[in-house]
Structures are given as structure tokens and as C-alpha cells.
Write an enzyme that holds these catalytic residues in place. Structure first.
Site, PDB file in Angstrom:
ATOM      1  N   LEU A 169     -23.962   0.784  99.917  1.00  6.94           N
ATOM      2  CA  LEU A 169     -24.506   0.498 101.242  1.00  6.94           C
ATOM      3  C   LEU A 169     -26.015   0.677 101.269  1.00  6.94           C
ATOM      4  CD1 LEU A 169     -24.125   0.156 104.393  1.00  6.94           C
ATOM      5  CD2 LEU A 169     -23.974   2.666 104.458  1.00  6.94           C
TER       6      LEU A 169
ATOM      7  N   HIS B  98     -29.443  15.357 120.286  1.00  4.49           N
ATOM      8  CA  HIS B  98     -29.979  14.674 119.100  1.00  4.49           C
ATOM      9  C   HIS B  98     -29.382  15.258 117.821  1.00  4.49           C
ATOM     10  CE1 HIS B  98     -32.607  12.464 121.644  1.00  4.49           C
ATOM     11  NE2 HIS B  98     -33.420  13.466 121.925  1.00  4.49           N
TER      12      HIS B  98
ATOM     13  N   ASP C  15     -27.316   5.158 121.408  1.00  4.91           N
ATOM     14  CA  ASP C  15     -27.753   5.587 122.735  1.00  4.91           C
ATOM     15  C   ASP C  15     -26.812   6.637 123.309  1.00  4.91           C
ATOM     16  OD1 ASP C  15     -29.357   5.609 124.954  1.00  4.91           O
ATOM     17  OD2 ASP C  15     -28.517   3.806 125.850  1.00  4.91           O
TER      18      ASP C  15
END
Length: 240
Positions: free
Chosen positions: A131, A37, A20
Site C-alpha cells: 500500500l 485527535h 472528519d
């Protein structure tokens, strides 16, 4: 002699993140939201790299919520374009870092070009063993639960499942996240104290860490600080 990052062990097996603050970061600098962004995508690269380095097994990023479709059309289009660019640009790095890409959400709602790029990256990285990076795209926790109920009903109606056998474990196997463990640690940036419809079923015993840092400013050291805070928690899972 201790080695770097020894104080992070044992590393949380699964970290989830609500990324956020991109828009606020851009506004504070007089920049368009799209620039926030774009810088947020740089933070994703840092976080993925750090999680790979320290041995996190699963990392789930709340990349685009089902509610985000309500944003202005130009911003949504820019976000979808950024997603495509990110996937194309990061594929080589994911292969080098042995990262396996996965995605959850109503992926069929994404533009076809995004779906194609996403499926290509998932397929290309499918044999990687490091991962597992899970992108939550067109994702909503309530929508996931509704879709899970529908899936459960189909199994009962088809005779593959006896309704008397339904419990929390069985229901979990009908969710988008059925292949992954529940998160151990949930990190939210920008200081907001809410889940925003993210992993509502899965975070019942997850530890939360909230930081005032806006997502584009979130660093590897910030991630390590969150993990150190996680180690100070005593997880009782309802026990004593």
C-alpha cells in the site's frame, strides 16, 4: 467456497478519505479536542491495516489542510506534535506491512522537526511495494491548482513545454498527485456533504461515500461497508 472479503473485490485501486469529526467526538465526551485527535490517529492505524489486508494500492488521507493553520495555536502545535509521534511510532509497523509512505501539500510550511521525521519515514519506506499511504499535509486543492499553474508556466517559459500542447493530461503532471492515479472512492466521516478543498481536480469522476460516523469511531467494517456500496455504483465516466 468463498473466502473472507471476496465480496470486496475488485477493491478500489485508490481510496481517499476526509477524516472528519475528531473535535466533535471529544466534545460529546467532555474531553479536550487533542484527545479526539489522538483517538483519530488510532483510527488511521486501523484503516491503513485494513487497506493493506484487502489489497488497496493507494490511500490518501486528508491529515492537515491549509485552512487548519487558522486553528488556535495550541491545537496546531498539538497536531504537529501528534504527527511526529505518529510517524515515529508507526514506522516499524509500516515496514512490517510493506507500506510506502508519501506526502502531498506545501510541506515546507510544516515545522522543521515534522519535515525531518516525515522525510525520514518516506526514505525508509521508499522500497516497500505494498500500500502507498499518502498524507495530505498543509494541503489545499485550490493551492495545488495554483502551484500547478505556476509549474506549468515555468516549463513554458524555460522552453521545455510548448503551450499548444497543454491539455488536462499535461496539467495533471504538474500537480502534487502526478505520480498517483485519481481516487476511485472518496469517504468522508461525520456526515458533512462538502469537499473542504480536498483533491478538487482529481475527484471529477470519483464515487463519494458519506457516513455519519465520527472519525475516531470509524472501524474496519465501516470501511468494508463503504467499499461494498462502491460496488453498487455504475461508473460511466460521462458515457452511457
Amino acid at each position: 467456497m468463498s473466502r473472507p472479503n471476496d465480496d470486496l473485490k475488485p477493491v478500489p485501486r485508490h481510496i481517499a478519505m476526509i477524516m472528519d469529526g475528531n473535535g466533535r467526538w471529544a466534545k460529546e465526551r467532555g474531553l479536550p479536542r487533542t484527545e479526539g485527535h489522538r483517538m483519530g490517529a488510532e483510527t488511521v492505524r486501523r484503516v491503513v491495516e485494513c487497506c493493506s489486508e484487502i489489497g488497496v494500492e493507494f490511500l490518501t488521507l486528508y491529515a492537515f489542510s491549509s485552512e487548519n493553520w487558522k486553528r488556535p495555536k495550541r491545537e496546531v502545535e498539538a497536531l504537529m506534535k501528534l504527527l511526529e509521534i505518529f510517524l515515529r511510532g508507526e514506522l516499524e509497523l509500516m515496514m512490517k506491512q510493506n507500506v510506502r509512505l508519501q506526502a502531498i501539500g506545501r510541506l515546507h510550511d510544516l515545522p522543521q522537526s515534522c519535515q525531518d521525521e516525515l522525510h525520514r519515514c518516506i526514505e525508509t519506506t521508499s522500497q516497500n511495494t505494498g500500500l502507498t499511504l499518502i498524507l495530505a499535509l498543509s494541503y489545499g486543492g485550490r493551492e495545488e491548482i495554483v502551484d500547478g499553474v505556476k509549474s506549468l508556466l515555468r516549463s513554458v517559459e524555460s522552453g521545455h513545454l510548448d503551450k499548444a500542447m497543454i491539455d488536462a493530461e499535461v496539467f495533471s503532471k504538474h500537480l502534487y498527485t502526478r505520480y498517483y492515479p485519481d481516487p476511485d472512492l472518496l469517504i468522508r466521516t461525520s456526515g458533512e456533504m462538502r469537499l473542504s478543498n480536498f483533491l478538487l481536480w482529481q475527484v471529477s469522476y470519483t464515487e463519494f461515500y458519506i457516513t455519519e460516523k465520527l472519525w475516531p469511531d470509524f472501524s474496519k467494517e465501516d470501511l468494508k461497508t463503504a467499499i461494498r456500496a462502491f460496488h453498487q455504483r455504475h461508473r460511466r465516466f460521462g458515457g452511457v
